[in-house]
Design an enzyme around this catalytic site. Sequence first.
Site, PDB file in Angstrom:
ATOM      1  N   LYS A  89       3.651  -7.770  -3.873  1.00 46.20           N
ATOM      2  CA  LYS A  89       2.473  -6.902  -3.875  1.00 46.20           C
ATOM      3  C   LYS A  89       1.348  -7.473  -4.742  1.00 46.20           C
ATOM      4  O   LYS A  89       0.162  -7.310  -4.416  1.00 46.20           O
ATOM      5  CB  LYS A  89       2.859  -5.507  -4.357  1.00 46.20           C
ATOM      6  CG  LYS A  89       3.724  -4.724  -3.364  1.00 46.20           C
ATOM      7  CD  LYS A  89       3.045  -4.585  -2.012  1.00 46.20           C
ATOM      8  CE  LYS A  89       3.704  -3.548  -1.137  1.00 46.20           C
ATOM      9  NZ  LYS A  89       3.066  -3.437   0.194  1.00 46.20           N
ATOM     10  N   THR A 107       7.236   8.823   0.639  1.00 48.17           N
ATOM     11  CA  THR A 107       7.703   8.240   1.900  1.00 48.17           C
ATOM     12  C   THR A 107       9.194   7.995   1.777  1.00 48.17           C
ATOM     13  O   THR A 107       9.799   8.253   0.729  1.00 48.17           O
ATOM     14  CB  THR A 107       6.993   6.906   2.191  1.00 48.17           C
ATOM     15  OG1 THR A 107       7.456   5.917   1.252  1.00 48.17           O
ATOM     16  CG2 THR A 107       5.478   7.036   2.063  1.00 48.17           C
ATOM     17  N   TYR A 159       9.584  -7.086  -5.027  1.00 49.31           N
ATOM     18  CA  TYR A 159       8.534  -6.235  -4.451  1.00 49.31           C
ATOM     19  C   TYR A 159       7.222  -6.378  -5.225  1.00 49.31           C
ATOM     20  O   TYR A 159       6.148  -6.531  -4.641  1.00 49.31           O
ATOM     21  CB  TYR A 159       9.026  -4.792  -4.482  1.00 49.31           C
ATOM     22  CG  TYR A 159       8.080  -3.761  -3.931  1.00 49.31           C
ATOM     23  CD1 TYR A 159       7.939  -3.568  -2.557  1.00 49.31           C
ATOM     24  CD2 TYR A 159       7.350  -2.936  -4.785  1.00 49.31           C
ATOM     25  CE1 TYR A 159       7.081  -2.593  -2.056  1.00 49.31           C
ATOM     26  CE2 TYR A 159       6.494  -1.968  -4.298  1.00 49.31           C
ATOM     27  CZ  TYR A 159       6.370  -1.795  -2.933  1.00 49.31           C
ATOM     28  OH  TYR A 159       5.516  -0.837  -2.436  1.00 49.31           O
ATOM     29  N   ASP A 219       5.411  -1.364  14.868  1.00 53.87           N
ATOM     30  CA  ASP A 219       6.551  -1.035  14.012  1.00 53.87           C
ATOM     31  C   ASP A 219       7.809  -1.642  14.600  1.00 53.87           C
ATOM     32  O   ASP A 219       8.099  -1.463  15.779  1.00 53.87           O
ATOM     33  CB  ASP A 219       6.726   0.482  13.869  1.00 53.87           C
ATOM     34  CG  ASP A 219       7.461   0.847  12.587  1.00 53.87           C
ATOM     35  OD1 ASP A 219       8.630   0.433  12.437  1.00 53.87           O
ATOM     36  OD2 ASP A 219       6.868   1.523  11.738  1.00 53.87           O
ATOM     37  N   ASN A 272       0.318  -2.743   6.674  1.00 51.11           N
ATOM     38  CA  ASN A 272       0.977  -1.661   5.952  1.00 51.11           C
ATOM     39  C   ASN A 272       2.497  -1.814   5.901  1.00 51.11           C
ATOM     40  O   ASN A 272       3.144  -1.218   5.050  1.00 51.11           O
ATOM     41  CB  ASN A 272       0.610  -0.332   6.620  1.00 51.11           C
ATOM     42  CG  ASN A 272       1.458   0.820   6.157  1.00 51.11           C
ATOM     43  OD1 ASN A 272       1.264   1.367   5.077  1.00 51.11           O
ATOM     44  ND2 ASN A 272       2.437   1.204   6.978  1.00 51.11           N
TER      45      ASN A 272
END
Length: 300
Positions: free
Chosen positions: A175, A205, A171, A38, A100
């Site tokens: 994706k 999230t 986005y 991360d 991820n």
Amino acid sequence: MSDLNKDRVVIITGAGGGIGRQHALAFAETGAKIVVNDLGGDMHGGGRDDHPAQETAAMIRDMGGEAVVNGGNVANFDDAKAMIAQAIDTFGRLDVLVNNAGILRDRMLTNMEENEWDSVIAVHLKGTFAPTRHAVAYWRDQAKAGNQPDARVINTTSPSGIFGNVGQTNYGAAKAGIATFSIIAGLELARYGVTVNAIAPVARTRMTENLGMTKPEDDAQFDALDPANISPLVVWLGSPESKDVTSQVFLVAGDRIGVAEGWHRGPTAENEGLRWDPNTLGKVVPDLVTQARKSAGMFE
């Protein structure tokens, strides 16, 4: 702890929080050794902070598991290479890569800035390609050396990329690219003992908290948006049990797991072996569109 992924070495990008952290904890519960990657930036990709990844690693160690931290930028080709090397140098091998990491820079197309496009494409699309490229180079070399891998890549697409969502051309395009990347990579890598699949999750999230995805007031009620709901499928896809499943995209939310069905040729018109005249298409094309099945929506 179970033995589903005992001693398998797993890299999870964007594992400092949210869905990625839940993946890391769930893999550790099945006996895996974890590289917690991360960068520690905010949801828009700004800043850097090692603490979120350190916290995830500490949680794994508190469970009795093994974990190390990697703070590399998934969109940087050299950082991605170093991340793969760290897993191999630390644990002696690599078995699973979970891509991820992600950011959001939502904007209507008429107002989108170049950097808002570039940053999202970089983190999501290049951030999937770069770690995967270095991981599969390692697995290919292992296969050529006679050490056939039993390896997994699990990528993260989105309902926005599969079905489309207003305000997310950047986005959604990234994706959608990840979904297609996963299908093709699975076809290419089967001969090396590597499967490639993708998930399209829906969960609460920091990237979705402004969409009204609230937690149920009653703690006894099933929390359909808990990010931990996403991880069981990912953990299974990373396991030896999933060796015959590849080039698939899964929709996962709450207690639901579905297989996304790709593009199919729908209603079709032919012109008796002759090139179409555009002047004749005014009736043909609208009729085809009328006959075609309505596109699915994000929440269907």
